[in-house]
Design an enzyme around this catalytic site. Structure first.
Site, PDB file in Angstrom:
ATOM      1  N   GLY A 154       9.200 -20.992 -13.566  1.00  0.00           N
ATOM      2  CA  GLY A 154       9.172 -20.999 -12.111  1.00  0.00           C
ATOM      3  C   GLY A 154       9.491 -19.636 -11.528  1.00  0.00           C
ATOM      4  O   GLY A 154      10.217 -19.518 -10.544  1.00  0.00           O
ATOM      5  N   GLY A 170      11.304 -17.424  -5.146  1.00  0.00           N
ATOM      6  CA  GLY A 170      12.686 -17.867  -5.066  1.00  0.00           C
ATOM      7  C   GLY A 170      13.590 -17.280  -6.135  1.00  0.00           C
ATOM      8  O   GLY A 170      13.478 -16.114  -6.517  1.00  0.00           O
ATOM      9  N   TYR A 228      16.908 -35.518  -6.742  1.00  0.00           N
ATOM     10  CA  TYR A 228      17.237 -34.102  -6.945  1.00  0.00           C
ATOM     11  C   TYR A 228      18.605 -33.948  -7.587  1.00  0.00           C
ATOM     12  O   TYR A 228      18.782 -33.196  -8.557  1.00  0.00           O
ATOM     13  CB  TYR A 228      17.182 -33.352  -5.620  1.00  0.00           C
ATOM     14  CG  TYR A 228      17.578 -31.905  -5.748  1.00  0.00           C
ATOM     15  CD1 TYR A 228      16.722 -30.986  -6.345  1.00  0.00           C
ATOM     16  CD2 TYR A 228      18.822 -31.453  -5.301  1.00  0.00           C
ATOM     17  CE1 TYR A 228      17.095 -29.656  -6.494  1.00  0.00           C
ATOM     18  CE2 TYR A 228      19.196 -30.128  -5.438  1.00  0.00           C
ATOM     19  CZ  TYR A 228      18.327 -29.231  -6.027  1.00  0.00           C
ATOM     20  OH  TYR A 228      18.703 -27.911  -6.175  1.00  0.00           O
TER      21      TYR A 228
END
Length: 307
Positions: A20, A24, A175
């Site tokens: 990822g 971010g 989450y």
């Protein structure tokens, strides 16, 4: 001596894989590792975004060594293919398990393999990827696995008995469970590596505090934030928010600090923001009974024993 995240130990000759990594925390983790001299592999689902992130790192870090791999952590077949690639690496000094869904869908969704999507993305794919990459990690002295946890583990708790949330789905619950699972996994992995004589591979856990996009430097194709969001996010400095470039410091310290050890847990000094320091993890994160149940279930779901 205190840790200085702006003056990292030289990482020349080392190779890190960051999942990822196109935006971010993953992007800034990659940029900081590349700035210290490492070769960084950006493992991302979207190749176009990965290429843009790699170009941004090369522009911002002269001489940076970066490459990209296509990886969808929510797809176990994609994980298996990338694992084969990683096993062929001559060395793998660090595997940074960063990819994840931060804003879960309102309604329950499932991955291609039929697992609840947030759980599959944030945890299960990383479990399988680590198992697949273990061969390369074990032949690299001093290698590390860094699992990205979350501050939410202090706000919500779960014994991880209902991983699929088939009838009890809630976005925040999904989450929280996925991040608690990552922390449980990171600590259990270190225990099992030492028990199996693979102690040269260390497993550490890090969390980024309260890191948000609106306080993060703007980078074309990586972090493009509207003026309105910057204003809204700017207000959150009063509760201690920080940019994701600072949130990445915890993962980077876990990956590079020569004084760090397997089982360490790093997070911002002020819990939500600040320089990375060792911190105590929650009781559930280090609960061996919870870890044993999670490990057994995860092995069943990926269809292979981990070690």
């Amino acid at each position: 001596m205190s840790w200085n995240p702006r003056a990292l130990p030289d990482q020349s000759g080392k190779t890190f894989v960051v999942t990822g990594a196109n935006a971010g925390l993953g992007y800034f983790t990659s940029e900081q590792l590349a700035g210290a001299g490492a070769h960084v592999v950006l493992a991302c689902r979207n190749l176009a975004k990965a290429d843009a992130a790699a170009a941004a790192i090369r522009l911002r870090v002269p001489g940076a060594s970066v490459s990209v791999l296509q990886l969808d952590v929510a797809d176990l077949e994609s994980v298996r293919e990338v694992s084969e690639t990683l096993r062929a690496f001559p060395r793998l000094d660090g595997l940074i398990l960063n990819a994840g869904i931060v804003h879960p869908p309102r309604d329950r969704q499932v991955s291609l393999d039929g697992n609840e999507l947030v759980f599959a993305t944030n945890f299960l794919g990383h479990f399988a990827l680590t198992a697949g990459a273990l061969m390369a990690l074990r032949r690299t002295p001093g290698s590390r696995v860094v699992s990205l946890g979350s501050l939410i583990s202090r706000l919500m708790d779960s014994s991880l008995d209902d991983l699929q949330l088939a009838t009890t789905y809630n976005g925040w619950k999904a989450y929280a469970q996925s991040k608690i699972a990552m922390q449980v996994f990171g600590f259990e992995l270190d225990r099992r590596l030492r028990a199996n004589g693979a102690g040269m591979v260390q497993s550490l856990v890090a969390h980024p505090g309260y890191s948000i996009s609106g306080l993060t430097p703007g980078i074309r194709s990586v972090n493009e934030v509207s003026r309105g969001k910057r204003v809204i996010d700017g207000v959150q400095t009063v509760v201690g928010a920080q940019g994701k470039h600072h949130g990445a410091w915890s993962s980077v310290r876990a990956a590079t600090d020569p004084e760090a050890h397997g089982g360490d847990y790093f997070g911002p000094r002020l819990l939500v923001r600040g320089g990375p320091v060792r911190q105590p993890a929650t009781r559930t994160s280090r609960d061996r009974a919870v870890a044993s149940r999670l490990w057994e279930r995860a092995e069943t779901l990926i269809g292979d024993p981990f070690l």
